[in-house]
Design a protein around this motif. Sequence first.
Motif, PDB file in Angstrom:
ATOM      1  N   ASN A 101       0.848  -1.189   0.000  1.00  0.00           N
ATOM      2  CA  ASN A 101       0.000   0.000   0.000  1.00  0.00           C
ATOM      3  C   ASN A 101       0.880   1.233   0.000  1.00  0.00           C
ATOM      4  O   ASN A 101       1.962   1.230   0.589  1.00  0.00           O
ATOM      5  CB  ASN A 101      -0.917   0.012   1.221  1.00  0.00           C
ATOM      6  CG  ASN A 101      -1.949  -1.091   1.150  1.00  0.00           C
ATOM      7  OD1 ASN A 101      -2.300  -1.565   0.079  1.00  0.00           O
ATOM      8  ND2 ASN A 101      -2.418  -1.531   2.292  1.00  0.00           N
ATOM      9  N   TRP A 102       0.409   2.304  -0.636  1.00  0.00           N
ATOM     10  CA  TRP A 102       1.123   3.579  -0.644  1.00  0.00           C
ATOM     11  C   TRP A 102       0.140   4.683  -0.258  1.00  0.00           C
ATOM     12  O   TRP A 102      -1.060   4.546  -0.458  1.00  0.00           O
ATOM     13  CB  TRP A 102       1.762   3.873  -2.003  1.00  0.00           C
ATOM     14  CG  TRP A 102       0.796   3.883  -3.146  1.00  0.00           C
ATOM     15  CD1 TRP A 102       0.471   2.841  -3.957  1.00  0.00           C
ATOM     16  CD2 TRP A 102       0.001   4.995  -3.593  1.00  0.00           C
ATOM     17  NE1 TRP A 102      -0.469   3.218  -4.880  1.00  0.00           N
ATOM     18  CE2 TRP A 102      -0.777   4.544  -4.679  1.00  0.00           C
ATOM     19  CE3 TRP A 102      -0.141   6.313  -3.184  1.00  0.00           C
ATOM     20  CZ2 TRP A 102      -1.672   5.366  -5.360  1.00  0.00           C
ATOM     21  CZ3 TRP A 102      -1.035   7.130  -3.865  1.00  0.00           C
ATOM     22  CH2 TRP A 102      -1.783   6.661  -4.937  1.00  0.00           C
ATOM     23  N   GLU A 103       0.674   5.754   0.313  1.00  0.00           N
ATOM     24  CA  GLU A 103      -0.154   6.911   0.653  1.00  0.00           C
ATOM     25  C   GLU A 103       0.666   8.179   0.526  1.00  0.00           C
ATOM     26  O   GLU A 103       1.865   8.184   0.745  1.00  0.00           O
ATOM     27  CB  GLU A 103      -0.752   6.778   2.048  1.00  0.00           C
ATOM     28  CG  GLU A 103       0.263   6.741   3.164  1.00  0.00           C
ATOM     29  CD  GLU A 103      -0.355   6.639   4.546  1.00  0.00           C
ATOM     30  OE1 GLU A 103      -1.475   7.131   4.740  1.00  0.00           O
ATOM     31  OE2 GLU A 103       0.298   6.066   5.427  1.00  0.00           O
ATOM     32  N   SER A 157      -4.041   7.469  -1.938  1.00  0.00           N
ATOM     33  CA  SER A 157      -3.559   6.164  -1.502  1.00  0.00           C
ATOM     34  C   SER A 157      -3.974   5.114  -2.521  1.00  0.00           C
ATOM     35  O   SER A 157      -4.864   5.336  -3.339  1.00  0.00           O
ATOM     36  CB  SER A 157      -4.122   5.812  -0.124  1.00  0.00           C
ATOM     37  OG  SER A 157      -5.537   5.744  -0.176  1.00  0.00           O
ATOM     38  N   THR A 208      -2.798   0.742  -3.975  1.00  0.00           N
ATOM     39  CA  THR A 208      -2.020  -0.486  -3.844  1.00  0.00           C
ATOM     40  C   THR A 208      -1.195  -0.689  -5.100  1.00  0.00           C
ATOM     41  O   THR A 208      -1.708  -0.571  -6.209  1.00  0.00           O
ATOM     42  CB  THR A 208      -2.951  -1.698  -3.627  1.00  0.00           C
ATOM     43  OG1 THR A 208      -3.747  -1.470  -2.467  1.00  0.00           O
ATOM     44  CG2 THR A 208      -2.154  -2.977  -3.438  1.00  0.00           C
ATOM     45  N   SER A 253       1.951  -1.530   4.795  1.00  0.00           N
ATOM     46  CA  SER A 253       1.407  -2.882   4.798  1.00  0.00           C
ATOM     47  C   SER A 253       1.536  -3.603   3.464  1.00  0.00           C
ATOM     48  O   SER A 253       1.427  -3.012   2.405  1.00  0.00           O
ATOM     49  CB  SER A 253      -0.039  -2.847   5.245  1.00  0.00           C
ATOM     50  OG  SER A 253      -0.790  -2.015   4.404  1.00  0.00           O
ATOM     51  N   ASN A 254       1.799  -4.876   3.556  1.00  0.00           N
ATOM     52  CA  ASN A 254       2.204  -5.624   2.378  1.00  0.00           C
ATOM     53  C   ASN A 254       1.626  -7.031   2.373  1.00  0.00           C
ATOM     54  O   ASN A 254       1.138  -7.520   3.386  1.00  0.00           O
ATOM     55  CB  ASN A 254       3.725  -5.696   2.352  1.00  0.00           C
ATOM     56  CG  ASN A 254       4.246  -6.266   3.648  1.00  0.00           C
ATOM     57  OD1 ASN A 254       4.059  -7.430   3.918  1.00  0.00           O
ATOM     58  ND2 ASN A 254       4.870  -5.442   4.469  1.00  0.00           N
TER      59      ASN A 254
END
Length: 161
Positions: free
Chosen positions: A53-55, A72, A74, A111-112
Amino acid sequence: MKLLVRDVVTRETQTLFSTVIFDSPDISVNLEETKLDFRLARTGDTSQVCAVNWEIWSESLESDQDLFEELSGTARFQEGDEFTTVAVDFNPAFLFSQNDDAKYFTCRISSNTNCAVLTDPADNPPNEIQISVDGLETMPSGRGYLEFCSTEINVQPTSKK
């Protein structure tokens, strides 16, 4: 006790893993490019699908975050992929004041699934990068906008202007 061959069960566990990092330390992009692209790199085992996840956020003004269509998402790596690119469109309705030099943001991966992300700020490379978005050098012809200095304008009923 008699052990029969049919009672023996073999379990295999995966000991290989991959780590996802940013491909470049910091990003500078111009508003004229219409979107922000950043690449993520996966090191280690690439035999499985993995996702992180990216934000994106701004510590200065919350309204600056309106620059991006998405804040945000994925990023997914398919089997064998060492790199993936995330593209985030700029909001075409966002008004970038001509007085602003640049807007600054932070992008973090977290989180991955099926991979590791480095979480210690001392890690090199870290799990976050700084992004600077530069405004337009000059306002394109026919694409300008007005900035009002006051929220109210009082006009006398007899005025002709």
